[in-house]
Write an enzyme that holds these catalytic residues in place. Structure first.
Site, short mmCIF file in Angstrom:
data_model
loop_
_atom_site.label_atom_id
_atom_site.label_comp_id
_atom_site.label_asym_id
_atom_site.label_seq_id
_atom_site.Cartn_x
_atom_site.Cartn_y
_atom_site.Cartn_z
N PHE A 1 -4.68 2.84 15.02
CA PHE A 1 -4.90 3.87 13.94
C PHE A 1 -5.74 3.39 13.00
CE2 PHE A 1 -1.58 5.91 16.11
CZ PHE A 1 -1.34 7.01 15.46
N ASN B 1 0.86 -1.16 0.32
CA ASN B 1 -0.17 -0.09 0.00
C ASN B 1 0.94 1.28 -0.10
OD1 ASN B 1 0.65 0.60 2.91
ND2 ASN B 1 -0.38 -1.43 3.18
N LYS C 1 -13.71 0.30 15.62
CA LYS C 1 -12.69 -0.38 15.84
C LYS C 1 -12.17 -0.39 17.54
CE LYS C 1 -10.72 -0.19 11.04
NZ LYS C 1 -9.75 0.46 10.26
N ILE D 1 -2.89 -7.67 13.83
CA ILE D 1 -1.87 -7.57 14.75
C ILE D 1 -2.31 -6.80 15.89
CG2 ILE D 1 0.23 -6.39 15.04
CD1 ILE D 1 1.03 -6.90 12.18
N VAL D 2 -2.97 -5.52 15.89
CA VAL D 2 -3.27 -4.78 16.97
C VAL D 2 -4.37 -5.70 18.03
CG1 VAL D 2 -5.22 -3.48 15.90
CG2 VAL D 2 -3.91 -2.50 17.90
N PRO E 1 -3.54 -12.20 9.91
CA PRO E 1 -3.79 -11.92 11.33
C PRO E 1 -3.98 -10.25 11.77
CG PRO E 1 -1.65 -12.72 11.25
CD PRO E 1 -2.26 -12.91 9.96
N LYS F 1 -11.86 -4.06 19.06
CA LYS F 1 -10.29 -4.60 19.27
C LYS F 1 -9.82 -4.38 20.45
CE LYS F 1 -9.23 -3.99 14.22
NZ LYS F 1 -8.01 -3.51 13.01
#
Length: 416
Positions: free
Chosen positions: A337, A223, A351, A321-322, A319, A355
């Site tokens: 973020f 990206n 989020k 990560i955060v 996966p 999360k």
């Protein structure tokens, strides 16, 4: 290696130039100090003016050069006392044998020797003289007295001298001297930050940049992330007193000063390193990286050749990560973020809860003036309900400024 310019942009260097052929190097030294962002004023002895003119230093420093103790205009405002108070560092380069003797014995018969006695700033001397003068017992005795008085002596270099002799006595190169001054102020700032900074004593792990998911040995999925925001945050956290580890995807940025850097490529590598850092101890985890959501199911061993108009590549989910780190038993304070192109705040708030984050910073990357590749950003920050803090809107500013504001937000949340 990069440095936080704000640390030195307000620091004042009083450069004293004394008599000797090495005075020509001092002109280059002024330029190097200015390049680093220091404010520089120059004091010259009468001997120095025999080798180089005050006008040269005035042009390079942008300030009037001071040469006389009993200057009627300056003395009307106690000029030498004002200079002594102005300085954050008195650097004498070159420092002649005569100047060292005056300092050692407390003489005050000219502007420089008076400044030496009147200033509370650290004093550095870079001696430059004939090798036999340097070796003389009287010179060494004077140097010992200065060291005992707290003066920092920058040892001369060895080599051929203007007089034809070879030996110790050459003034170090301007680039070396400027670098030493810069390092001194950063180390001083670091010592203060480690004791009084907003994140003093905290260990911070930051992910930054993109990930690359290989298709074959020469192609990959990635990206537009440049890592600038994450690197700015690493600098800001370090400046706030934290010990910082930066897990960086493939970006072309210098490692911030004082930061430990771990380079990775894929999302799986970034997750593995993040979990390892958790084992080493982590108080705050900041996930700025733009991690690829998917990776190729089967990476080709060799370069894929063109064989038709279409190429089917099977992808599998990477996966998160955060979210993975947030679920660990040794859970740190979690900062996520969200880079979105629409419904930015709505997605970010979702989020934050989904999360199990403590804080999330979101921005609209559909804007051409902020976000990826830009040096500026604008963000909205949300906090978990348990921290009882209202959302914060961070107006458009440089990523360094945004990073500082995010550090302040983290510090606030840690105490709520």
């Amino acid at each position: 290696m990069s440095f936080d310019v704000s640390v030195i942009s307000s620091k004042n260097i009083l450069l004293a130039v004394t008599g000797g052929i090495a005075a020509y190097k001092s002109a280059i030294l002024v330029r190097r100090l200015k390049d680093y962002g220091f404010n520089v004023r120059v004091v010259m002895t009468h001997g120095a003016q025999a080798f180089i003119t005050p006008l040269t230093f005035q042009a390079l420093s942008g300030n009037v050069v001071h040469t006389e103790l009993l200057n009627p205009e300056a003395e009307a405002g106690m000029g030498h006392i004002e200079l002594a108070r102005w300085a954050d560092l008195l650097l004498v380069a070159p420092a002649s044998c005569d100047t060292l003797a005056k300092f050692a014995h407390g003489l005050a018969d000219d502007l420089l020797s008076t400044l030496y006695l009147a200033t509370k700033a650290p004093v550095w001397v870079a001696p430059a003289m004939n090798q036999q003068m340097w070796a003389a017992k009287a010179t060494q005795r004077n140097l010992q007295m200065l060291v005992e008085d707290g003066v920092h002596v920058i040892m001369p270099a060895a080599g051929s001298q203007a007089c034809g002799d070879v030996g110790l006595g050459r003034m170090p190169e301007p680039e070396f001297l400027a670098e030493q001054v810069k390092l001194y102020f950063h180390q001083t700032q670091r010592a203060i930050a480690e004791k009084f900074g907003l994140l003093a004593g905290k260990r911070v792990v930051i992910t930054a940049g993109p990930t690359r998911e290989a298709i074959d040995p020469v192609r990959y999925i990635s990206n537009h992330s440049t890592g600038k925001m994450g690197f700015a945050l690493a600098s800001a956290c370090y400046a706030a007193g934290a010990k910082v580890t930066l897990i960086a995807g493939p970006v072309s940025l210098d490692t911030p000063n004082g930061v430990e850097r771990v380079n990775v490529h894929s999302a799986l590598e970034m997750l593995d390193q993040s979990l390892q850092q958790l084992e080493y101890g982590c108080d705050i985890f900041i996930a700025t990286a733009a991690v690829a959501d998917y990776r190729v199911a089967q990476v080709a061993e060799h370069k894929i050749k063109k064989s038709g108009d279409e190429l089917d590549v099977s992808l599998i989910k990477n996966p998160d990560i955060v979210a993975t780190i947030a679920q660990q038993q040794k859970r740190p304070f979690m900062v996520g973020f969200a880079a979105e192109t629409r419904n930015v705040e709505e997605y970010a708030a979702g989020k934050l809860v989904a999360k199990k984050l403590d804080m999330i910073a979101c921005n609209d990357v559909s804007r051409s003036d902020i976000g990826f590749a830009s040096d500026e950003n604008a963000m909205t920050v949300f906090f978990a309900q348990k921290h009882a803090l209202p959302k914060r809107d961070l107006a458009k500013a440089s990523k360094q400024e945004i990073a500082q504001q995010l550090v302040e937000a983290i510090a606030d949340a840690l105490v709520h």
